[in-house]
Design a protein around this motif. Sequence first.
Motif, PDB file in Angstrom:
ATOM      1  N   GLU A 210      -2.619  -7.274  -8.040  1.00 12.86           N
ATOM      2  CA  GLU A 210      -1.326  -6.874  -7.484  1.00 12.86           C
ATOM      3  C   GLU A 210      -0.268  -6.728  -8.574  1.00 12.86           C
ATOM      4  N   THR A 211      -0.432  -7.485  -9.639  1.00 11.73           N
ATOM      5  CA  THR A 211       0.520  -7.353 -10.743  1.00 11.73           C
ATOM      6  C   THR A 211       0.283  -6.051 -11.489  1.00 11.73           C
ATOM      7  N   ILE A 212      -0.981  -5.670 -11.634  1.00 11.44           N
ATOM      8  CA  ILE A 212      -1.291  -4.384 -12.264  1.00 11.44           C
ATOM      9  C   ILE A 212      -0.705  -3.250 -11.416  1.00 11.44           C
ATOM     10  N   ALA A 213      -0.772  -3.419 -10.090  1.00  9.16           N
ATOM     11  CA  ALA A 213      -0.241  -2.390  -9.195  1.00  9.16           C
ATOM     12  C   ALA A 213       1.283  -2.377  -9.188  1.00  9.16           C
ATOM     13  N   GLY A 214       1.898  -3.455  -9.686  1.00 13.16           N
ATOM     14  CA  GLY A 214       3.353  -3.501  -9.766  1.00 13.16           C
ATOM     15  C   GLY A 214       4.022  -4.265  -8.647  1.00 13.16           C
ATOM     16  N   PHE A 215       3.246  -5.047  -7.900  1.00 12.21           N
ATOM     17  CA  PHE A 215       3.829  -5.784  -6.778  1.00 12.21           C
ATOM     18  C   PHE A 215       4.450  -7.103  -7.202  1.00 12.21           C
ATOM     19  N   HIS A 216       4.054  -7.623  -8.352  1.00 12.79           N
ATOM     20  CA  HIS A 216       4.673  -8.853  -8.854  1.00 12.79           C
ATOM     21  C   HIS A 216       5.151  -8.619 -10.283  1.00 12.79           C
ATOM     22  N   THR A 217       6.197  -9.351 -10.647  1.00 15.56           N
ATOM     23  CA  THR A 217       6.658  -9.277 -12.027  1.00 15.56           C
ATOM     24  C   THR A 217       6.041 -10.432 -12.797  1.00 15.56           C
ATOM     25  N   PRO A 218       5.369 -10.139 -13.903  1.00 19.63           N
ATOM     26  CA  PRO A 218       4.754 -11.237 -14.652  1.00 19.63           C
ATOM     27  C   PRO A 218       5.808 -12.092 -15.337  1.00 19.63           C
ATOM     28  N   LYS A 219       5.460 -13.357 -15.513  1.00 19.92           N
ATOM     29  CA  LYS A 219       6.360 -14.270 -16.197  1.00 19.92           C
ATOM     30  C   LYS A 219       6.347 -13.960 -17.688  1.00 19.92           C
TER      31      LYS A 219
ATOM     32  N   GLU B  58       5.558   2.580  -7.082  1.00 18.83           N
ATOM     33  CA  GLU B  58       5.433   3.971  -6.660  1.00 18.83           C
ATOM     34  C   GLU B  58       5.399   4.943  -7.835  1.00 18.83           C
ATOM     35  N   LYS B  59       5.747   4.448  -9.036  1.00 18.85           N
ATOM     36  CA  LYS B  59       5.764   5.333 -10.202  1.00 18.85           C
ATOM     37  C   LYS B  59       4.528   5.135 -11.076  1.00 18.85           C
ATOM     38  N   ARG B  60       3.596   4.264 -10.668  1.00 19.14           N
ATOM     39  CA  ARG B  60       2.497   3.920 -11.569  1.00 19.14           C
ATOM     40  C   ARG B  60       1.257   4.789 -11.403  1.00 19.14           C
ATOM     41  N   GLY B  61       1.105   5.394 -10.241  1.00 19.17           N
ATOM     42  CA  GLY B  61      -0.113   6.171 -10.014  1.00 19.17           C
ATOM     43  C   GLY B  61      -1.339   5.287  -9.907  1.00 19.17           C
ATOM     44  N   ILE B  62      -1.153   4.100  -9.335  1.00 21.86           N
ATOM     45  CA  ILE B  62      -2.266   3.167  -9.150  1.00 21.86           C
ATOM     46  C   ILE B  62      -2.414   2.916  -7.652  1.00 21.86           C
TER      47      ILE B  62
ATOM     48  N   VAL C 158       0.849  -1.196   0.000  1.00 22.56           N
ATOM     49  CA  VAL C 158       0.000   0.000   0.000  1.00 22.56           C
ATOM     50  C   VAL C 158       0.882   1.243   0.000  1.00 22.56           C
ATOM     51  N   SER C 159       1.917   1.244   0.835  1.00 22.25           N
ATOM     52  CA  SER C 159       2.812   2.390   0.904  1.00 22.25           C
ATOM     53  C   SER C 159       3.481   2.644  -0.446  1.00 22.25           C
ATOM     54  N   ARG C 160       3.917   1.569  -1.096  1.00 16.71           N
ATOM     55  CA  ARG C 160       4.541   1.720  -2.417  1.00 16.71           C
ATOM     56  C   ARG C 160       3.549   2.331  -3.392  1.00 16.71           C
ATOM     57  N   SER C 161       2.322   1.838  -3.374  1.00 24.61           N
ATOM     58  CA  SER C 161       1.334   2.324  -4.337  1.00 24.61           C
ATOM     59  C   SER C 161       1.000   3.789  -4.061  1.00 24.61           C
ATOM     60  N   LEU C 162       1.270   4.269  -2.857  1.00 28.49           N
ATOM     61  CA  LEU C 162       0.998   5.671  -2.552  1.00 28.49           C
ATOM     62  C   LEU C 162       2.204   6.568  -2.860  1.00 28.49           C
ATOM     63  N   GLY C 163       3.191   6.006  -3.541  1.00 29.64           N
ATOM     64  CA  GLY C 163       4.271   6.836  -4.057  1.00 29.64           C
ATOM     65  C   GLY C 163       5.603   6.721  -3.330  1.00 29.64           C
ATOM     66  N   TYR C 164       5.685   5.877  -2.309  1.00 32.90           N
ATOM     67  CA  TYR C 164       6.935   5.764  -1.559  1.00 32.90           C
ATOM     68  C   TYR C 164       7.791   4.627  -2.109  1.00 32.90           C
ATOM     69  N   GLY C 165       9.086   4.889  -2.242  1.00 29.11           N
ATOM     70  CA  GLY C 165      10.008   3.881  -2.750  1.00 29.11           C
ATOM     71  C   GLY C 165      10.273   2.803  -1.714  1.00 29.11           C
ATOM     72  N   GLU C 166      11.106   1.853  -2.105  1.00 28.44           N
ATOM     73  CA  GLU C 166      11.376   0.698  -1.253  1.00 28.44           C
ATOM     74  C   GLU C 166      11.956   1.106   0.103  1.00 28.44           C
ATOM     75  N   PHE C 167      12.987   1.979   0.058  1.00 32.72           N
ATOM     76  CA  PHE C 167      13.684   2.328   1.289  1.00 32.72           C
ATOM     77  C   PHE C 167      12.816   3.205   2.194  1.00 32.72           C
ATOM     78  N   GLU C 168      12.109   4.156   1.588  1.00 26.57           N
ATOM     79  CA  GLU C 168      11.222   5.020   2.379  1.00 26.57           C
ATOM     80  C   GLU C 168      10.123   4.202   3.044  1.00 26.57           C
ATOM     81  N   THR C 169       9.581   3.260   2.295  1.00 32.44           N
ATOM     82  CA  THR C 169       8.560   2.384   2.852  1.00 32.44           C
ATOM     83  C   THR C 169       9.116   1.605   4.028  1.00 32.44           C
ATOM     84  N   PHE C 170      10.356   1.156   3.879  1.00 38.69           N
ATOM     85  CA  PHE C 170      11.007   0.400   4.934  1.00 38.69           C
ATOM     86  C   PHE C 170      11.139   1.243   6.214  1.00 38.69           C
TER      87      PHE C 170
END
Lengths: 264, 349
Positions: free
Chosen positions: B45-54, B71-75, A163-175
């Motif tokens: 979750e893949t659309i959101a970018g949490f998993h890499t598709p095969k 974090e760069k997707r705006g989703i 959720v944090s990542r999707s709200l614009g925070y990178g890996e380290f900031e989320t951590f």
Amino acid sequence: MSGKLSFKGFCIILAALFTAILFIAIAFLFFVPSPQEIWKSMTSPEMIFSLKLSVITAAVSSAIVMLLGIPIGYALSRFSFFGKSIVKSVIDLPMAFPELVLGLSLLLFFGNTYVSRSFEIIGLKIVFTKLGIVVAQIFTALPYSTRIIYSAFEGVNRRYELVSRSLGYGEFETFTKITLPLAKKGLFASTIIAFARCMGAFGAVLILAGGSYMNTETLPIALYLNMSYGNLGMAITSGIVLIIVSFIAIAIFEKLEGLNAVKS
Amino acid sequence: MLLRVENLSLEFGEFKVESASFEVERGDYLIIIGPTGSGKTILLETIAGFHTPKQGRIYMGNEDITSLPPEKRGISMVYQDYMLFPNMNVYNNIAYGLRKKINNDGEVRKEVKHIAKVLDIKHLLYRNPTTLSGGEQQRVAIARALVVKPKILLMDEPFSSLDVKTREKMRKLVKDVMKEYETTVIQITHDFEDVFVLANKVVIMKNGKILQIGTPDDIFRKPTNEFIANFVSTNVLRCRAVGKKGNLSVLNCNGVTLYTPDKSHGSVIVSIRPEEIIVSPYKIFSSARNILKGKIIDVIRRGNLVWLTVDAGIKLRTVITPNSMELLGIEKNKDVYLIFKASCVKVIG
């Protein structure tokens, strides 16, 4: 029914008995020597030196242990990578590994090898030095701490991070903003364990740092050296000091944790 | 076209997605529906970018975002169990994403207050999320996801852990809010009522595969295989409440009068399960309040069941066994009576 009851009774009595013996044994430490003797040993230059050395090295070591353990624990909990299971077992190994053997391995590794020479070039001498105490303590405590850190991170639902990542925070900031605060309890516990392990580290410290009088003489080593000289008063006092320092450490950390909990 | 998922495949634990493809237009409310374990969540979750598709690609507009970090997707993502950060109060939860975008506390405060008003959670702003009820947590989670004005909002079974009443309220609220924020939504559900009330596009998934894509009407009127037919078989009607008779509500559905025990005002959506409709060649007297006369316009045999579509002023689907079909002399263009109890007419929206 009565069979069940007596089994329950048996287990409870056993638990109570063991606890009682442990407490009485610890109490003996305090009551066998006379108070004057303890006071005299406590204020001796050797004891003051040992106490200082132990507290300083253990504090430095446990700080380093946490700095290393947090990323390692996080990697093991979150990422899958080549050789992960090997890394995991290597980290578990020292728990079942005799501390003396760990010390011997470290001595051989840092002894007369390219490793030690390259360390010496930048001015770091590890074998038979105070730095050696720190190195030995780190290797003794790291596996225990990493284990606790690992399960602390396992206890944080990954979806918070997503959720944090999707709200614009990178890996380290989320951590730093989400994962670390949510794993706080486990990290505190791990720090306590690390400090306690470092304070009590003996075998590896003795072998790598040498255990020389008033030089690399931490409290456990003071206990051992005085024991072998037949200096029972000093040995017992070292034991008492060790226990007191450990209890103070636990009390301080719990207090800090409590304060933190109130704040949030 | 806002989002295009192309031939996407991946496996994660025991879940998988197999060559999924679909498109989302700006302003769409797409609902992915399917039984539990059909790979819906990992698709999201893949659309959101949490998993890499095969295999396969994801495009946002013309940009390939398959390997773009989340974090760069705006989703934005709303989970079933809300995932409100327990180390922050409600205000800070909602402000969390905004602070990353806007470097002005006053501005952040304004946005948070606004969405809190829209979602009716103003009074909760300084509470700890763990002290909120399910419906309240839900609204906070939606506020947090929506306040950053995402290109797409993903919701994973957002209503499933709410009680029936709260769920109905939430649906209406979400519908209004999505309009105000002009959000494109992809939502997962296993509840058909969500589809009727919210969606303009439906994707049906089972065992990691997309079985059908279409408008809700397409899916309900022309299911492409037996699984979908069984899964979505319920009849959905848009009706208007016109009065009361005893403790029943009287509904007018395209000129046909139906009775339901459910409270209804104005325009309502009702659902009638096909297996609860009795088919008879004669008018029979019974305690059932709804008796309609109609013509069979379609007979489809699927598996060991026969699906009939009957035009009785409203089109209703019903299901019988091949035995009954023979016994009743069912065939296309024959007139039949449809009989069902008032309690079989369920108001769902």
